[in-house]
Scaffold this motif. Structure first.
Motif, PDB file in Angstrom:
ATOM      1  N   LEU A 234       0.838  -1.199   0.000  1.00 45.85           N
ATOM      2  CA  LEU A 234       0.000   0.000   0.000  1.00 45.85           C
ATOM      3  C   LEU A 234       0.873   1.248   0.000  1.00 45.85           C
ATOM      4  O   LEU A 234       0.631   2.201  -0.763  1.00 45.85           O
ATOM      5  CB  LEU A 234      -0.927  -0.014   1.217  1.00 45.85           C
ATOM      6  N   GLY A 235       1.907   1.267   0.843  1.00 44.26           N
ATOM      7  CA  GLY A 235       2.803   2.428   0.897  1.00 44.26           C
ATOM      8  C   GLY A 235       3.534   2.639  -0.414  1.00 44.26           C
ATOM      9  O   GLY A 235       3.672   3.783  -0.890  1.00 44.26           O
ATOM     10  N   ILE A 236       4.015   1.521  -1.011  1.00 46.74           N
ATOM     11  CA  ILE A 236       4.733   1.633  -2.288  1.00 46.74           C
ATOM     12  C   ILE A 236       3.811   2.181  -3.379  1.00 46.74           C
ATOM     13  O   ILE A 236       4.209   3.020  -4.202  1.00 46.74           O
ATOM     14  CB  ILE A 236       5.298   0.263  -2.692  1.00 46.74           C
ATOM     15  N   THR A 237       2.565   1.708  -3.383  1.00 41.85           N
ATOM     16  CA  THR A 237       1.605   2.142  -4.404  1.00 41.85           C
ATOM     17  C   THR A 237       1.354   3.639  -4.329  1.00 41.85           C
ATOM     18  O   THR A 237       1.401   4.351  -5.345  1.00 41.85           O
ATOM     19  CB  THR A 237       0.276   1.391  -4.237  1.00 41.85           C
ATOM     20  N   VAL A 238       1.073   4.124  -3.115  1.00 40.24           N
ATOM     21  CA  VAL A 238       0.790   5.552  -2.946  1.00 40.24           C
ATOM     22  C   VAL A 238       2.018   6.380  -3.311  1.00 40.24           C
ATOM     23  O   VAL A 238       1.908   7.424  -3.980  1.00 40.24           O
ATOM     24  CB  VAL A 238       0.345   5.827  -1.491  1.00 40.24           C
ATOM     25  N   ALA A 239       3.201   5.919  -2.897  1.00 42.19           N
ATOM     26  CA  ALA A 239       4.423   6.666  -3.198  1.00 42.19           C
ATOM     27  C   ALA A 239       4.689   6.710  -4.703  1.00 42.19           C
ATOM     28  O   ALA A 239       5.051   7.762  -5.250  1.00 42.19           O
ATOM     29  CB  ALA A 239       5.602   6.017  -2.463  1.00 42.19           C
ATOM     30  N   LEU A 240       4.488   5.568  -5.397  1.00 40.33           N
ATOM     31  CA  LEU A 240       4.736   5.527  -6.835  1.00 40.33           C
ATOM     32  C   LEU A 240       3.726   6.384  -7.591  1.00 40.33           C
ATOM     33  O   LEU A 240       4.086   7.084  -8.554  1.00 40.33           O
ATOM     34  CB  LEU A 240       4.670   4.078  -7.327  1.00 40.33           C
ATOM     35  N   ALA A 241       2.463   6.360  -7.152  1.00 38.30           N
ATOM     36  CA  ALA A 241       1.444   7.188  -7.803  1.00 38.30           C
ATOM     37  C   ALA A 241       1.758   8.670  -7.624  1.00 38.30           C
ATOM     38  O   ALA A 241       1.651   9.480  -8.575  1.00 38.30           O
ATOM     39  CB  ALA A 241       0.067   6.854  -7.227  1.00 38.30           C
ATOM     40  N   ALA A 242       2.159   9.044  -6.402  1.00 39.10           N
ATOM     41  CA  ALA A 242       2.504  10.445  -6.141  1.00 39.10           C
ATOM     42  C   ALA A 242       3.719  10.871  -6.958  1.00 39.10           C
ATOM     43  O   ALA A 242       3.760  11.988  -7.524  1.00 39.10           O
ATOM     44  CB  ALA A 242       2.764  10.638  -4.652  1.00 39.10           C
ATOM     45  N   ALA A 243       4.734   9.982  -7.056  1.00 40.83           N
ATOM     46  CA  ALA A 243       5.932  10.312  -7.826  1.00 40.83           C
ATOM     47  C   ALA A 243       5.611  10.466  -9.310  1.00 40.83           C
ATOM     48  O   ALA A 243       6.132  11.381  -9.985  1.00 40.83           O
ATOM     49  CB  ALA A 243       6.989   9.223  -7.618  1.00 40.83           C
ATOM     50  N   ALA A 244       4.759   9.600  -9.838  1.00 41.19           N
ATOM     51  CA  ALA A 244       4.378   9.688 -11.252  1.00 41.19           C
ATOM     52  C   ALA A 244       3.667  11.004 -11.544  1.00 41.19           C
ATOM     53  O   ALA A 244       3.908  11.646 -12.583  1.00 41.19           O
ATOM     54  CB  ALA A 244       3.489   8.500 -11.622  1.00 41.19           C
ATOM     55  N   TRP A 245       2.795  11.427 -10.636  1.00 41.12           N
ATOM     56  CA  TRP A 245       2.055  12.691 -10.805  1.00 41.12           C
ATOM     57  C   TRP A 245       3.027  13.868 -10.723  1.00 41.12           C
ATOM     58  O   TRP A 245       2.991  14.785 -11.539  1.00 41.12           O
ATOM     59  CB  TRP A 245       0.997  12.777  -9.714  1.00 41.12           C
ATOM     60  N   TRP A 246       3.954  13.822  -9.718  1.00 47.22           N
ATOM     61  CA  TRP A 246       4.868  14.946  -9.498  1.00 47.22           C
ATOM     62  C   TRP A 246       5.855  15.094 -10.651  1.00 47.22           C
ATOM     63  O   TRP A 246       6.120  16.206 -11.123  1.00 47.22           O
ATOM     64  CB  TRP A 246       5.597  14.729  -8.183  1.00 47.22           C
ATOM     65  N   LEU A 247       6.385  13.969 -11.140  1.00 45.46           N
ATOM     66  CA  LEU A 247       7.397  14.042 -12.184  1.00 45.46           C
ATOM     67  C   LEU A 247       6.807  14.364 -13.543  1.00 45.46           C
ATOM     68  O   LEU A 247       7.468  14.997 -14.379  1.00 45.46           O
ATOM     69  CB  LEU A 247       8.167  12.717 -12.264  1.00 45.46           C
ATOM     70  N   SER A 248       5.569  13.939 -13.804  1.00 42.77           N
ATOM     71  CA  SER A 248       4.970  14.167 -15.133  1.00 42.77           C
ATOM     72  C   SER A 248       3.974  15.310 -15.146  1.00 42.77           C
ATOM     73  O   SER A 248       3.554  15.751 -16.226  1.00 42.77           O
ATOM     74  CB  SER A 248       4.268  12.893 -15.600  1.00 42.77           C
ATOM     75  N   SER A 249       3.588  15.762 -13.959  1.00 42.97           N
ATOM     76  CA  SER A 249       2.534  16.782 -13.827  1.00 42.97           C
ATOM     77  C   SER A 249       1.228  16.323 -14.463  1.00 42.97           C
ATOM     78  O   SER A 249       0.392  17.154 -14.862  1.00 42.97           O
ATOM     79  CB  SER A 249       2.987  18.114 -14.461  1.00 42.97           C
ATOM     80  N   ASP A 250       1.063  15.003 -14.580  1.00 49.54           N
ATOM     81  CA  ASP A 250      -0.137  14.447 -15.204  1.00 49.54           C
ATOM     82  C   ASP A 250      -0.864  13.563 -14.182  1.00 49.54           C
ATOM     83  O   ASP A 250      -0.392  12.457 -13.875  1.00 49.54           O
ATOM     84  CB  ASP A 250       0.244  13.623 -16.433  1.00 49.54           C
ATOM     85  N   PRO A 251      -2.011  14.007 -13.649  1.00 49.91           N
ATOM     86  CA  PRO A 251      -2.722  13.196 -12.650  1.00 49.91           C
ATOM     87  C   PRO A 251      -3.238  11.870 -13.214  1.00 49.91           C
ATOM     88  O   PRO A 251      -3.485  10.931 -12.467  1.00 49.91           O
ATOM     89  CB  PRO A 251      -3.885  14.104 -12.222  1.00 49.91           C
ATOM     90  N   ILE A 252      -3.384  11.813 -14.541  1.00 51.18           N
ATOM     91  CA  ILE A 252      -3.873  10.584 -15.153  1.00 51.18           C
ATOM     92  C   ILE A 252      -2.909   9.430 -14.892  1.00 51.18           C
ATOM     93  O   ILE A 252      -3.314   8.283 -14.682  1.00 51.18           O
ATOM     94  CB  ILE A 252      -4.073  10.758 -16.673  1.00 51.18           C
ATOM     95  N   ARG A 253      -1.608   9.732 -14.880  1.00 53.51           N
ATOM     96  CA  ARG A 253      -0.626   8.675 -14.617  1.00 53.51           C
ATOM     97  C   ARG A 253      -0.782   8.131 -13.186  1.00 53.51           C
ATOM     98  O   ARG A 253      -0.639   6.921 -12.959  1.00 53.51           O
ATOM     99  CB  ARG A 253       0.795   9.202 -14.829  1.00 53.51           C
ATOM    100  N   ALA A 254      -1.039   9.014 -12.231  1.00 54.46           N
ATOM    101  CA  ALA A 254      -1.246   8.565 -10.847  1.00 54.46           C
ATOM    102  C   ALA A 254      -2.461   7.665 -10.756  1.00 54.46           C
ATOM    103  O   ALA A 254      -2.449   6.623 -10.064  1.00 54.46           O
ATOM    104  CB  ALA A 254      -1.402   9.761  -9.927  1.00 54.46           C
ATOM    105  N   VAL A 255      -3.529   8.037 -11.476  1.00 57.45           N
ATOM    106  CA  VAL A 255      -4.740   7.209 -11.484  1.00 57.45           C
ATOM    107  C   VAL A 255      -4.449   5.851 -12.120  1.00 57.45           C
ATOM    108  O   VAL A 255      -4.897   4.808 -11.626  1.00 57.45           O
ATOM    109  CB  VAL A 255      -5.880   7.925 -12.241  1.00 57.45           C
ATOM    110  N   ALA A 256      -3.668   5.847 -13.206  1.00 61.30           N
ATOM    111  CA  ALA A 256      -3.328   4.589 -13.869  1.00 61.30           C
ATOM    112  C   ALA A 256      -2.542   3.666 -12.937  1.00 61.30           C
ATOM    113  O   ALA A 256      -2.751   2.446 -12.915  1.00 61.30           O
ATOM    114  CB  ALA A 256      -2.530   4.870 -15.144  1.00 61.30           C
ATOM    115  N   VAL A 257      -1.619   4.256 -12.150  1.00 64.96           N
ATOM    116  CA  VAL A 257      -0.867   3.449 -11.185  1.00 64.96           C
ATOM    117  C   VAL A 257      -1.805   2.836 -10.152  1.00 64.96           C
ATOM    118  O   VAL A 257      -1.695   1.653  -9.811  1.00 64.96           O
ATOM    119  CB  VAL A 257       0.216   4.311 -10.490  1.00 64.96           C
ATOM    120  N   LEU A 258      -2.752   3.622  -9.662  1.00 70.15           N
ATOM    121  CA  LEU A 258      -3.663   3.132  -8.627  1.00 70.15           C
ATOM    122  C   LEU A 258      -4.549   2.000  -9.127  1.00 70.15           C
ATOM    123  O   LEU A 258      -4.796   1.023  -8.415  1.00 70.15           O
ATOM    124  CB  LEU A 258      -4.530   4.285  -8.114  1.00 70.15           C
ATOM    125  N   VAL A 259      -5.045   2.105 -10.372  1.00 72.34           N
ATOM    126  CA  VAL A 259      -5.989   1.091 -10.838  1.00 72.34           C
ATOM    127  C   VAL A 259      -5.319  -0.252 -11.145  1.00 72.34           C
ATOM    128  O   VAL A 259      -5.989  -1.291 -11.161  1.00 72.34           O
ATOM    129  CB  VAL A 259      -6.782   1.574 -12.083  1.00 72.34           C
TER     130      VAL A 259
END
Length: 607
Positions: A234-259
Motif C-alpha cells: 500500500l505504501g509503495i503504491t501511494v508513493a509511486l502514484a505520487a511520484a508519477a504525478w509529481w514528475l509528469s505533472s499528469d494526474p492521469i498517470r497517478a490514477v493509472a498506477v492506482l488502478v
C-alpha cells in the motif's frame, strides 16, 4: 447479507458498463460517463463502509487502494476506468467467495452430511428421535442411504457401508453382526440394526465435524504474512502514484498506477491455494486442521513415530498355533474361542474374531468361571475347557505348556494355553505385527527429504529392537514416558521442523509439542486426535505420503501465484507510471491478472 450484496453489485456494474458502452456508441454526449459514474458510486459507498469497519477493528486493508483508484478516476473524469475498477472489486469479491467455496467443497461435504435424527426401536415400534437423545445401548434402524449417526456395532444382519466420505476409500465394506461401525458411514446396502456404543456428541463423526469447523476458521502464517506485505505494498503504491504525478505533472498517470495496484494476488492466492489443499486432503481421508498445519506439514524434515498402533497394527493377532497330536489347529481355536465368547477380555475377543473369520461354528459355553487377568474355565460341547496364561492352565492340569511354545517366539508375544478334559491341548501365540509396507513407507519419506526418522515407544527395549529390526531408522528410543516423548520431539528440532505420528492417549502431549502432530484417527484415542494437527481418518499409515505431497504442492502454488501475480502488478504499475498504460487499459489488465491468479491457486485441488 454479503452473499447477496456482492453478486448484486457485480451484476449492477456489469449491466452499467454495457449500457454505458451502448450510450457511448450511439447515445447523447455525456450519458456514458453519467451511467458509469452512477454504477460506480454504490460500489464505492459499500467499500468505504467496509474500510471504516476494518479501521475500527484495527485492520488496515488493501481495499483502500481500490477506493483511492475509483475516487481518483472519477475526479479526473475517467469514469470508464472507475467503473472497470468497481467491477474488478465487486466481481473479485464474488470470485474470491466462489473460489473458496469451490476449494472447501470436500470439507463442506463432510459437514452437510451430518444427520439430525435417527430411527430408534422402542417398545416394539420405531420412533424418530433427535441425535442428542440417543444413549449407549439404544437399538437403531439404519435404512439404505442413511448416514450412521453414532458409533456402534451391527446388532443383526450384514451392513454394507460406504466410508468414502470419511476415508476416501471408493469400495464399500461389509460388517457382520457384532462388528464395529464408524459414525459418518453411509448404509449402501439393505437396512440393518445398530446398537449404539456412544452418544452422538462423543462419536467419531462428531469429532471429525468439530475438527473440520476448526480447520475452516483457521488462518495460515502465510496468510498473516501476506497481510504485512500488503501494508508495505500500500505504501509503495501511494508513493509511486505520487511520484508519477509529481514528475509528469499528469494526474492521469497517478490514477493509472492506482488502478493496476489492487493486490488481489497477495490477498487471494494464499488462502485459496491452502484451502484447496485442505479440501484435496479431506477427499483422501486426511483431515488437516487449517492453513497453519498444512504450511508446517510442507516444511517437515524430521519424523518421530510411535510403535503400537502406528508402526504396528496396534492389536494382537494370531501368529502361530501348536496343537497336540490328533487335534487340528481349527479344533484348538474352536475350543478356545467358544469359551472366550463369555469374556470381554481383548485377547479373548481376538480369538473369537479369528474363529469367525475362519468360518468356525462356535458352541455356546456353559458353567463359565472367569479369573480376571488369568483365564476361564467352562464346558464346551460337554468337554471341560480351560483357556488362559501358561501358569494358570498348568496350575489346573498335570501338563506343562512350555514344550509347545515356538522357540523363535518374538519379544512381546503372548502365549494362550488351552486344556481340554484336564490335558493340555495346545498353545496359541499372539503378537502385534508390523504394518505391511512399513519399510517402503520409510524409504518414500526419505525420498521426500525427511532427514531423520526416530522410533519413540513406551515398550520394552527387546520389543522395540525386534519390531525395528531391518527398518531404516536413525534411532530407536524405548521405555519412554509421555514426558520423555516430548523431550525426544524437542531434541529433533535441531534437524528442522518435526512431525510426530501417534495414536494413543500417551502420545497426545508429544503430538501437541511437535511442529506437526499426526494422529491415527480411525482407531486411535480421541485425545490424540484432538492434540494433533493432522488426523488420518483411515487406518493406513501410508496416507502420510499424500498428506506431505499435497501440503508442499499447495504451498508452492500459493508462493508461485503471489510471485507471478505481484510481479505482473508491479510491472504494470511501472508501465502506468511511465505513461505506457492509461487507466482503462490498466484496469482491464489488473482484472485479467486477478482472474488468472485465482484460477492458478485452484490448481491445488487437483492431484
Amino acid at each position: 447479507m454479503q452473499r447477496l450484496v456482492r453478486p448484486g453489485l457485480a451484476v449492477l456494474v456489469a449491466a452499467g458498463l454495457a449500457l454505458g458502452v451502448a450510450a457511448w456508441l450511439g447515445g447523447p454526449a455525456g450519458w456514458a460517463d453519467a451511467i458509469w459514474t452512477a454504477v460506480t458510486l454504490p460500489v464505492l459507498l459499500v467499500l468505504v463502509v467496509e474500510i471504516v469497519a476494518s479501521l475500527r477493528r484495527g485492520d488496515v486493508g488493501l481495499d483502500i487502494v481500490a477506493a483511492l483508484s475509483m475516487s481518483a478516476a472519477l475526479l479526473v473524469g475517467e469514469a470508464l476506468a472507475a467503473a472497470i475498477v468497481a467491477l474488478m472489486y465487486a466481481g473479485g469479491q464474488y470470485l474470491e467467495a466462489f473460489a473458496e467455496r469451490r476449494a472447501r467443497r470436500d470439507m463442506t461435504a463432510l459437514l452437510s452430511r451430518v444427520p439430525r435424527t435417527a430411527l430408534r426401536h422402542r417398545d416394539g415400534a420405531l420412533e424418530e428421535v433427535a441425535l442428542d437423545l440417543i444413549m449407549p445401548g439404544d437399538r437403531l434402524l439404519l435404512r439404505r442411504g442413511d448416514v450412521v449417526p453414532v458409533d456402534g456395532v451391527v446388532a443383526s444382519g450384514v451392513a454394507v457401508l460406504d466410508q468414502s466420505a470419511l476415508t476416501g476409500e471408493a469400495l464399500p465394506v461389509k460388517r457382520a453382526a457384532g462388528e464395529a461401525v464408524l459414525s459418518g458411514s453411509t448404509n449402501a446396502g439393505d437396512a440393518f440394526d445398530l446398537t449404539a456404543e456412544h452418544r452422538a456428541a462423543e462419536s467419531t463423526y462428531a469429532g471429525v465435524v468439530r475438527l473440520v469447523e476448526a480447520a475452516q476458521r483457521s488462518r495460515a502464517p502465510m496468510a498473516r504474512l501476506a497481510d504485512r506485505y500488503a501494508l508495505m505494498f500500500l505504501g509503495i503504491t501511494v508513493a509511486l502514484a505520487a511520484a508519477a504525478w509529481w514528475l509528469s505533472s499528469d494526474p492521469i498517470r497517478a490514477v493509472a498506477v492506482l488502478v493496476v495496484a489492487t493486490p488481489c494476488p497477495l490477498i487471494l492466492a494464499v488462502p485459496v491455494a491452502l484451502v484447496s489443499g485442505l479440501s484435496r486432503a479431506a477427499k483422501l481421508g486426511i483431515l488437516i486442521k487449517g492453513g497453519k498445519a498444512i504450511e508446517n506439514l510442507a516444511r517437515v524434515r524430521a519424523l518421530v513415530i510411535d510403535k503400537t498402533g502406528t508402526l504396528t497394527v496396534g492389536e494382537a493377532r494370531i501368529v502361530s498355533m501348536r496343537a497336540v497330536a490328533g487335534l487340528s489347529e481349527d479344533a484348538l481355536l474352536r475350543f478356545a474361542a467358544s469359551l472366550d465368547q463369555a469374556s470381554k477380555h481383548i485377547i479373548g475377543q481376538t480369538l473369537v474374531a479369528e474363529a469367525q473369520r475362519r468360518g468356525l461354528s462356535l458352541a455356546v459355553p456353559a458353567e463359565v468361571v472367569e479369573t480376571p487377568g488369568e483365564g476361564l474355565v467352562g464346558l464346551v460341547d460337554g468337554h471341560s475347557v480351560i483357556v488362559g496364561g501358561l501358569h494358570f492352565v498348568a496350575s489346573k492340569t498335570a501338563d506343562g505348556g512350555t514344550a509347545l511354545l515356538p522357540r523363535d517366539r518374538q519379544p512381546g508375544a503372548l502365549a494362550v494355553a488351552v486344556a481340554v478334559d484336564g490335558k493340555l491341548a495346545g498353545v496359541i501365540v499372539l503378537a502385534d505385527k508390523l504394518r505391511a509396507g512399513t519399510e517402503q513407507l520409510l524409504s518414500a519419506l526419505r525420498a521426500l527429504d525427511i532427514e531423520r526418522i526416530v522410533l519413540a515407544t513406551g515398550d520394552r527395549h527387546d520389543v522395540a529392537r525386534f519390531i525395528s529390526a531391518g527398518l531404516s531408522l536413525d534411532q530407536v528410543r524405548s521405555e519412554l514416558t509421555p514426558d520423555q516423548k516430548i523431550l525426544v520431539v524437542l531434541s529433533e528440532r535441531k534437524n528442522g521442523p518435526v512431525m510426530m505420528i501417534g495414536d494413543g492417549v500417551n502420545d497426545a502431549p508429544a503430538l501437541a509439542a511437535a511442529d506437526v502432530g499426526v494422529a491415527m484417527g480411525a482407531k486411535g484415542a480421541a485425545a490424540s486426535a484432538e492434540a494433533a494437527d493432522v488426523v488420518l481418518l483411515v487406518d493406513q499409515l501410508d496416507r502420510v505420503l499424500p498428506a506431505i505431497k499435497i501440503a508442499r504442492r499447495s504451498r508452492a502454488i500459493a508462493l508461485q501465484s503471489v510471485a507471478a501475480g505481484m510481479g505482473l502488478s508491479v510491472l504494470a504499475m511501472v508501465a502506468a507510471a511511465l505513461g505506457y498504460l492509461v487507466p482503462v487499459e490498466g484496469a482491464l489488465l489488473q482484472e485479467a491478472i486477478d482472474v488468472a491468479v485465482i484460477f492458478n491457486a485452484l490448481r491445488a485441488l487437483r492431484g
